[in-house]
Structures are given as C-alpha cells and as structure tokens.
Design a protein around this motif. Structure first.
Motif, PDB file in Angstrom:
ATOM      1  N   GLY A  42      34.525  16.099  -7.759  1.00  0.00           N
ATOM      2  CA  GLY A  42      33.313  16.914  -7.809  1.00  0.00           C
ATOM      3  C   GLY A  42      32.844  17.236  -6.402  1.00  0.00           C
ATOM      4  O   GLY A  42      33.232  16.580  -5.428  1.00  0.00           O
ATOM      5  N   ALA A  43      31.994  18.239  -6.273  1.00  0.00           N
ATOM      6  CA  ALA A  43      31.535  18.693  -4.955  1.00  0.00           C
ATOM      7  C   ALA A  43      30.845  17.577  -4.173  1.00  0.00           C
ATOM      8  O   ALA A  43      31.117  17.381  -2.989  1.00  0.00           O
ATOM      9  CB  ALA A  43      30.607  19.889  -5.117  1.00  0.00           C
ATOM     10  N   LEU A  44      29.975  16.824  -4.830  1.00  0.00           N
ATOM     11  CA  LEU A  44      29.268  15.746  -4.139  1.00  0.00           C
ATOM     12  C   LEU A  44      30.238  14.654  -3.697  1.00  0.00           C
ATOM     13  O   LEU A  44      30.191  14.196  -2.552  1.00  0.00           O
ATOM     14  CB  LEU A  44      28.168  15.166  -5.033  1.00  0.00           C
ATOM     15  CG  LEU A  44      27.369  14.012  -4.418  1.00  0.00           C
ATOM     16  CD1 LEU A  44      26.651  14.473  -3.155  1.00  0.00           C
ATOM     17  CD2 LEU A  44      26.383  13.461  -5.430  1.00  0.00           C
ATOM     18  N   ALA A  45      31.132  14.238  -4.586  1.00  0.00           N
ATOM     19  CA  ALA A  45      32.109  13.199  -4.249  1.00  0.00           C
ATOM     20  C   ALA A  45      33.004  13.633  -3.098  1.00  0.00           C
ATOM     21  O   ALA A  45      33.382  12.821  -2.251  1.00  0.00           O
ATOM     22  CB  ALA A  45      32.949  12.850  -5.471  1.00  0.00           C
ATOM     23  N   LYS A  46      33.325  14.915  -3.053  1.00  0.00           N
ATOM     24  CA  LYS A  46      34.184  15.433  -1.978  1.00  0.00           C
ATOM     25  C   LYS A  46      33.526  15.202  -0.613  1.00  0.00           C
ATOM     26  O   LYS A  46      34.152  14.718   0.318  1.00  0.00           O
ATOM     27  CB  LYS A  46      34.439  16.920  -2.200  1.00  0.00           C
ATOM     28  CG  LYS A  46      35.428  17.505  -1.225  1.00  0.00           C
ATOM     29  CD  LYS A  46      35.562  19.007  -1.384  1.00  0.00           C
ATOM     30  CE  LYS A  46      36.098  19.414  -2.716  1.00  0.00           C
ATOM     31  NZ  LYS A  46      36.326  20.869  -2.828  1.00  0.00           N
ATOM     32  N   TRP A  47      32.257  15.535  -0.516  1.00  0.00           N
ATOM     33  CA  TRP A  47      31.594  15.405   0.787  1.00  0.00           C
ATOM     34  C   TRP A  47      31.168  13.981   1.094  1.00  0.00           C
ATOM     35  O   TRP A  47      31.065  13.601   2.268  1.00  0.00           O
ATOM     36  CB  TRP A  47      30.442  16.391   0.876  1.00  0.00           C
ATOM     37  CG  TRP A  47      30.984  17.781   0.853  1.00  0.00           C
ATOM     38  CD1 TRP A  47      30.891  18.687  -0.159  1.00  0.00           C
ATOM     39  CD2 TRP A  47      31.787  18.399   1.862  1.00  0.00           C
ATOM     40  NE1 TRP A  47      31.583  19.835   0.146  1.00  0.00           N
ATOM     41  CE2 TRP A  47      32.144  19.678   1.390  1.00  0.00           C
ATOM     42  CE3 TRP A  47      32.252  18.001   3.106  1.00  0.00           C
ATOM     43  CZ2 TRP A  47      32.923  20.555   2.124  1.00  0.00           C
ATOM     44  CZ3 TRP A  47      33.031  18.882   3.845  1.00  0.00           C
ATOM     45  CH2 TRP A  47      33.355  20.135   3.352  1.00  0.00           C
ATOM     46  N   LEU A  48      30.948  13.164   0.085  1.00  0.00           N
ATOM     47  CA  LEU A  48      30.629  11.753   0.320  1.00  0.00           C
ATOM     48  C   LEU A  48      31.811  11.012   0.955  1.00  0.00           C
ATOM     49  O   LEU A  48      31.627   9.987   1.600  1.00  0.00           O
ATOM     50  CB  LEU A  48      30.223  11.070  -0.982  1.00  0.00           C
ATOM     51  CG  LEU A  48      28.830  11.388  -1.500  1.00  0.00           C
ATOM     52  CD1 LEU A  48      28.608  10.758  -2.864  1.00  0.00           C
ATOM     53  CD2 LEU A  48      27.767  10.926  -0.508  1.00  0.00           C
ATOM     54  N   ARG A  49      33.024  11.560   0.797  1.00  0.00           N
ATOM     55  CA  ARG A  49      34.219  10.937   1.376  1.00  0.00           C
ATOM     56  C   ARG A  49      34.157  10.854   2.894  1.00  0.00           C
ATOM     57  O   ARG A  49      34.897  10.103   3.502  1.00  0.00           O
ATOM     58  CB  ARG A  49      35.464  11.725   0.983  1.00  0.00           C
ATOM     59  CG  ARG A  49      35.791  11.588  -0.458  1.00  0.00           C
ATOM     60  CD  ARG A  49      36.935  12.474  -0.833  1.00  0.00           C
ATOM     61  NE  ARG A  49      37.363  12.130  -2.171  1.00  0.00           N
ATOM     62  CZ  ARG A  49      38.555  12.347  -2.627  1.00  0.00           C
ATOM     63  NH1 ARG A  49      39.461  12.928  -1.890  1.00  0.00           N
ATOM     64  NH2 ARG A  49      38.873  11.995  -3.846  1.00  0.00           N
TER      65      ARG A  49
END
Length: 196
Positions: A42-49
């Motif tokens: 998901g978009a949020l999980a992508k950037w939390l990486r």
C-alpha cells in the motif's frame, strides 16, 4: 502454464535504493519470460519503508503470467511485529496456503500450511540464507530454492539475486502444490529476506 512449471529461474530486477521489488520468472533452459512477480505494498507502507524495517510492514507480492494484467497468484503479509505469516491466494481469490515463520529455529525456517491449517511442507534454509529445502511432514525433499551466480558486476554492485525454484515432486496432499511452492520460493526472498 506458469503455475505448473517444475523449475523456474527467478531474476530480481537490479536497482539502487529500491522501495519495491520486482522479479522476472524465466524458463531456465529456453530463457523465455513466463511471468513477473511484483511487490505491491500500500502507499503508506511503501513510504514507511524509508524508516521502518520491511519485515514488519504489510505487503503483497502479485504474480502475473506473461503480459497478464490480473495476478494469477498473490502473497499477502499483514503487519507483523513478532511472528510473520503470509497468505497465498490464486487469482480467483481462493486461499491455497498460509506461510508461518518459525520463531525458534536454527536458520530461516517457515511452514507451509494447507487451507485446513495442517503443515504440508517445511521450508528450511542454510545459515547463509542462500539455499532452501522443501520437505514434507515425513522429511522427504519435495523441492529446493538455490541461489545462482548473477555475474561479477551485479554481485558486487547490487543486492539483486537470482534463484532457481525446483519442485520435481510436489506433495499430492497439497492442493495446487506447484503454485504454492512457487509462492514459497518467492516468499524466501520477498517476505522473509528483504529488509530482515
């Protein structure tokens, strides 16, 4: 058909500072591209990486056959702080297996559970995490995942790996066994090694 192949070469796409992973699924003898596996969090999980280890964040890996637009297989890992699990579903949405990482094991190990929750296959890696064996509950080997040489420049300059998934004798007790063990081979890299 991609999901019925006994042997597949998995070639990770090379790149610097990748946020998501992608893999070509290739016939090892002919070199024919049979499909693609892409990590699609998901978009949020992508950037939390950028600040949180990938191993705890939710993600999905979708497998596409040929130039298909709809996935034929999906691996989904939810948020997991301690015990990692992942579901494997066919493109139809049918649950065909669950992967569950073992907490207290020497080396990387996870179980492949059938839809009823019974252990159908155990995936065990060597201490380097390069080579893995698939064994049935009786201890018989039903397949392997083996890391292959990618070439000097690729080995030195990137973290991209190549793997051969070989499933000559899929267990008859596991529905869609070759598809599930293809997913297990992909899970070695995408769900359990990357960012762990």
């Amino acid at each position: 058909m991609l999901l019925e192949q006994a042997t597949l070469l998995v070639k990770e796409h090379a790149g610097l500072m990748k946020i998501v992973e992608a893999y070509d699924l290739v016939h090892p003898e002919s070199g024919e591209l049979l499909g693609v596996a892409r990590e699609e969090p998901g978009a949020l999980a992508k950037w939390l990486r950028l600040g949180i280890p990938r191993s705890v964040l939710p993600t999905s890996v979708n497998v596409y056959e040929g130039a298909g637009r709809e996935p034929v297989l999906t691996l989904r890992r939810p948020f997991a702080l301690f015990r990692q699990r992942a579901e494997v579903r066919l493109g139809t949405g049918e649950l065909v297996a669950t992967f569950q990482r073992r907490m207290l094991a020497l080396g990387p190990t996870f179980d492949v559970l059938d839809p009823a929750g019974r252990v159908a296959v155990t995936v065990t890696g060597d201490l380097k995490g390069w080579n893995f064996r698939f064994t049935d509950p009786g201890g018989a080997e039903v397949g392997t995942v083996t890391r292959t040489w990618s070439g000097l420049a690729r080995e030195l300059l990137t973290s991209a790996d190549n793997y051969v998934i070989h499933v000559p004798r899929p267990p008859a007790s596991l529905p869609h066994a070759r598809a599930v063990l293809l997913a297990a081979g992909l899970a070695v890299e995408t769900l359990y090694k990357e960012g762990s």
